[in-house]
Design a protein around this motif. Structure first.
Motif, short mmCIF file in Angstrom:
data_model
loop_
_atom_site.label_atom_id
_atom_site.label_comp_id
_atom_site.label_asym_id
_atom_site.label_seq_id
_atom_site.Cartn_x
_atom_site.Cartn_y
_atom_site.Cartn_z
N UNK A 21 0.81 -1.21 0.00
CA UNK A 21 0.00 0.00 0.00
C UNK A 21 0.85 1.27 0.00
N UNK A 22 2.16 1.08 -0.08
CA UNK A 22 3.06 2.23 -0.06
C UNK A 22 3.30 2.79 1.32
N UNK A 23 2.86 2.09 2.38
CA UNK A 23 3.02 2.58 3.75
C UNK A 23 4.34 2.08 4.36
N UNK A 24 4.68 2.64 5.55
CA UNK A 24 5.88 2.23 6.29
C UNK A 24 7.15 2.45 5.45
N UNK A 25 7.22 3.60 4.82
CA UNK A 25 8.36 3.92 3.97
C UNK A 25 9.60 4.18 4.82
N UNK A 26 10.65 3.43 4.56
CA UNK A 26 11.89 3.56 5.33
C UNK A 26 12.87 4.51 4.65
N UNK A 27 13.80 5.04 5.45
CA UNK A 27 14.85 5.90 4.92
C UNK A 27 16.03 5.07 4.44
N UNK A 28 16.57 5.45 3.30
CA UNK A 28 17.80 4.85 2.78
C UNK A 28 18.81 5.96 2.55
N UNK A 29 20.08 5.57 2.43
CA UNK A 29 21.10 6.58 2.23
C UNK A 29 22.22 6.11 1.32
N UNK A 30 22.90 7.08 0.72
CA UNK A 30 24.08 6.80 -0.09
C UNK A 30 25.06 7.95 0.10
N UNK A 31 26.33 7.64 0.15
CA UNK A 31 27.37 8.64 0.36
C UNK A 31 27.30 9.71 -0.74
N UNK A 32 27.31 10.98 -0.34
CA UNK A 32 27.21 12.08 -1.30
C UNK A 32 28.34 12.02 -2.33
#
Length: 319
Positions: free
Chosen positions: A32-43
């Motif tokens: 349903x597109x819920x519980x969206x987690x944060x991801x990251x990548x080195x700038x």
């Protein structure tokens, strides 16, 4: 207000303090597109961030390859990062992250970009034992905001993702590609550090093909502790660390302590200062190579060419 040059200089100087900047983005959540987690990548891996352009589908593409885009005359493959991560974007694929990584350029489609945060590497924990860590190399603990508890961001292992997308692209590693075996003092080893499962496997294959015994570690902190332990053991035998360690091979991006800090620690410590240090990283470009010089590393090799790595190690050991 800071000038562009001030921001560039400030960002470049982060490598001198075990700090880095992480671009935070979201891919989506459950069905349903819920519980969206944060991801990251080195700038440092990001070349640019653009609104999603028109993508040309390519016949016979691998799953999760959306196609290619023409970005100012360069044809770049675009990967569906939410699909790779097994999540569904709620608002669609809106942003394209163009990355330069391990001698290649590629783009990742994401749902949204949040912000850039500045972190110390000791705020980043290894995710190797975490569930689903195949494509996540570490977990970053983000600072508290407005009284809210600190958030977590998953730092993606781009090496693993790209290898999984194109498993036939692994470099050939054999005694033929690396040349004659390299001889070092009996009883000594190469001390290596890399946080990526894929990178460690390739490095181990390369060192074995070169005939070099090695100790593999998963972070700069672990390598530093191992080096000090080896030195202490050597002293009890009436030997020096040079009798036990022939060379240090280190990645740059690692949880707890990055490769810049590890190299600086080695070169500023009298008993280690003459140890050859090779930085072996997917972070490319003249800026990063300049940082390598500033921390007095003996060589820089971009991932991953076993032949080039062998040639560099052979040259340093002869010196």
């Amino acid at each position: 207000m800071k000038s562009v040059q001030q921001e560039v200089d400030e960002r470049s100087n982060l490598t001198g303090s075990n700090k880095f900047e992480l671009l935070l983005f979201r891919l989506g959540g459950d069905e349903n597109g819920e519980h969206s987690e944060l991801f990251g990548i080195n700038v440092f891996k990001i070349r640019e961030i653009v609104a999603m352009p028109e993508i040309t589908a390519v016949a016979g593409s691998m799953p999760h390859v959306l196609g290619v885009v023409n970005l100012r005359g360069q044809i770049i493959q675009v990967l569906d990062l939410p699909a790779i991560a097994g999540v569904k974007p709620k608002t669609g694929l809106n942003i394209m992250l163009v990355t330069e990584f391990a001698r290649t350029t590629q783009a990742f489609a994401v749902e949204s970009v949040e912000e850039i945060v500045r972190l110390d590497w000791n705020q980043v924990m290894s995710a190797e034992r975490a569930a689903g860590s195949g494509m996540v190399t570490s977990i970053a603990r983000l600072p508290e905001e407005s009284g809210q508890p600190g958030r977590l961001a998953q730092v993606l292992d781009v090496e693993t993702i790209l290898r999984n997308m194109n498993p036939d692209a692994d470099p050939e590693i054999s005694r033929q590609t690396v040349g004659a075996q390299i001889r070092i003092k009996p009883g000594s080893v190469v001390l290596a550090a890399d946080d990526s499962v894929v990178a460690r496997a390739l490095i181990e294959q390369g060192l074995e093909a070169m005939g070099l015994p090695f100790i593999m570690t998963k972070s700069g902190k672990e390598a530093w502790e191992q080096l000090n332990s080896i030195a202490a053991g050597a002293e009890t035998e009436g030997l020096s660390v040079h009798d036990k360690v022939a060379l240090v091979l280190t990645d740059l991006e690692m949880p707890e302590m990055d490769g810049f800090t590890l190299t600086r620690n080695i070169k500023r410590t009298a008993r280690f200062s003459n140890l050859p240090v090779v930085i072996h990283s997917s972070l490319s470009g003249t800026t990063n190579e300049e940082h390598v010089k500033n921390v007095q590393a003996d060589a820089y090799v971009a991932k991953f060419s076993a032949e080039e790595l062998a040639s560099t190690i052979r040259r340093l050991l002869r010196q």
